[in-house]
Design an enzyme around this catalytic site. Structure first.
Site, PDB file in Angstrom:
ATOM      1  N   ARG A   8       0.798  -1.199   0.092  1.00  0.00           N
ATOM      2  CA  ARG A   8      -0.013   0.003   0.083  1.00  0.00           C
ATOM      3  C   ARG A   8       1.062   1.307   0.042  1.00  0.00           C
ATOM      4  O   ARG A   8       1.910   1.280   0.729  1.00  0.00           O
ATOM      5  CB  ARG A   8      -0.935   0.270   1.382  1.00  0.00           C
ATOM      6  CG  ARG A   8      -1.800   1.265   1.279  1.00  0.00           C
ATOM      7  CD  ARG A   8      -2.515   1.309   2.491  1.00  0.00           C
ATOM      8  NE  ARG A   8      -1.715   1.748   3.599  1.00  0.00           N
ATOM      9  CZ  ARG A   8      -1.320   2.903   3.965  1.00  0.00           C
ATOM     10  NH1 ARG A   8      -1.611   3.998   3.107  1.00  0.00           N
ATOM     11  NH2 ARG A   8      -0.309   3.380   4.819  1.00  0.00           N
ATOM     12  N   VAL A   9       0.357   2.273  -1.014  1.00  0.00           N
ATOM     13  CA  VAL A   9       0.962   3.627  -0.597  1.00  0.00           C
ATOM     14  C   VAL A   9      -0.177   4.454  -0.722  1.00  0.00           C
ATOM     15  O   VAL A   9      -1.363   4.061  -1.006  1.00  0.00           O
ATOM     16  CB  VAL A   9       2.027   3.993  -2.204  1.00  0.00           C
ATOM     17  CG1 VAL A   9       3.221   3.010  -1.840  1.00  0.00           C
ATOM     18  CG2 VAL A   9       1.153   3.812  -3.204  1.00  0.00           C
ATOM     19  N   SER A  10       0.219   5.776  -0.130  1.00  0.00           N
ATOM     20  CA  SER A  10      -1.160   6.646   0.192  1.00  0.00           C
ATOM     21  C   SER A  10      -1.798   7.328  -1.111  1.00  0.00           C
ATOM     22  O   SER A  10      -2.738   7.704  -0.924  1.00  0.00           O
ATOM     23  CB  SER A  10      -0.526   7.483   1.174  1.00  0.00           C
ATOM     24  OG  SER A  10      -0.177   7.117   2.170  1.00  0.00           O
ATOM     25  N   SER A  11      -0.839   7.340  -2.150  1.00  0.00           N
ATOM     26  CA  SER A  11      -1.288   7.943  -3.288  1.00  0.00           C
ATOM     27  C   SER A  11      -0.501   7.569  -4.555  1.00  0.00           C
ATOM     28  O   SER A  11       0.164   6.729  -4.692  1.00  0.00           O
ATOM     29  CB  SER A  11      -1.074   9.802  -3.007  1.00  0.00           C
ATOM     30  OG  SER A  11       0.403   9.916  -3.284  1.00  0.00           O
ATOM     31  N   GLN A  14       2.996   8.038  -5.282  1.00  0.00           N
ATOM     32  CA  GLN A  14       4.058   7.763  -4.506  1.00  0.00           C
ATOM     33  C   GLN A  14       4.429   6.026  -5.141  1.00  0.00           C
ATOM     34  O   GLN A  14       3.531   5.277  -5.853  1.00  0.00           O
ATOM     35  CB  GLN A  14       3.485   7.397  -3.172  1.00  0.00           C
ATOM     36  CG  GLN A  14       3.345   8.448  -2.115  1.00  0.00           C
ATOM     37  CD  GLN A  14       3.083   8.318  -0.810  1.00  0.00           C
ATOM     38  OE1 GLN A  14       2.176   7.228  -0.629  1.00  0.00           O
ATOM     39  NE2 GLN A  14       3.473   9.177   0.074  1.00  0.00           N
TER      40      GLN A  14
END
Length: 202
Positions: A8-11, A14
């Site tokens: 998972r990355v936030s945006s 990224q």
């Protein structure tokens, strides 16, 4: 036993390459790596939901760090319990060897893992709150300097008043005045309302 990885990355801007490289290093097939580009504030994420549906008792799940699982203290605790107790899977947190449920099946091991999980969950949420605070402070500071956020305001052309008169007289159709002003319908009506208010104040 199925072996899975969650990334998972936030945006969307990224880079998840480090996490993906770690999953490949663990020998996880690409088809078993689930990736979300979304905030960790909750678990309402499309790929994560698909992953959880896929997981069955005895499966093994890898994540790089606890904050990749989530950034909400209480929800991380609840989700960990659902995965390990209700679904009966094992979890390996690559950056924190103490959080490897395959190794801590006795009471003391479980106790230590629970403490580490609570600490890391607390840190994950604290980091998220600090990031949000810094973002809010940055936005406030930028606004004080005159920086404007959002879409630029679409202004009407200089001959807007003349075009309105022509339209009101029936010399221009609605589609023609939109084309002449370069405005979309909703924006046109906003500018028209502003124009009429300004005209009545004169």
């Amino acid at each position: 036993m199925g072996i899975y990885g969650y990334v998972r990355v936030s945006s969307i801007d990224q880079n998840e390459s480090r996490q993906l490289a770690e999953m490949k290093r663990q020998g996880i097939a690409s088809s078993n790596i689930y990736t979300d580009k979304q905030s960790g504030k909750d678990f309402d994420r499309p790929s994560y939901k698909k992953l959880v549906k896929k997981l069955t008792s005895g499966d093994l799940l890898y994540i790089l760090s606890i904050d990749r699982l989530g950034r909400n203290y209480n929800e991380i605790q609840d989700e960990w319990r659902i995965l390990t107790k209700e679904k009966g899977i094992d979890i390996v947190v690559i950056d924190m060897p103490l959080l490897d449920t395959r190794l801590h099946k006795d009471l003391i091991g479980t106790f230590i893992s629970d403490i580490v999980l609570q600490i890391l969950s607390f840190v994950a949420q604290s980091e998220r709150e600090n990031i949000r605070k810094r973002q809010a402070e940055g936005i406030a500071s930028a606004r004080q300097r005159g920086v404007k956020f959002g879409r630029p305001i679409k202004k009407p052309p200089e001959n807007f008043a003349k075009l309105i008169k022509e339209w009101e007289r029936g010399n221009l159709s609605f589609s023609e005045i939109l084309e002449e002003t370069g405005l979309k319908e909703a924006t046109f009506y906003r500018r028209l309302r502003e124009y009429r208010i300004s005209k009545n104040k004169r």
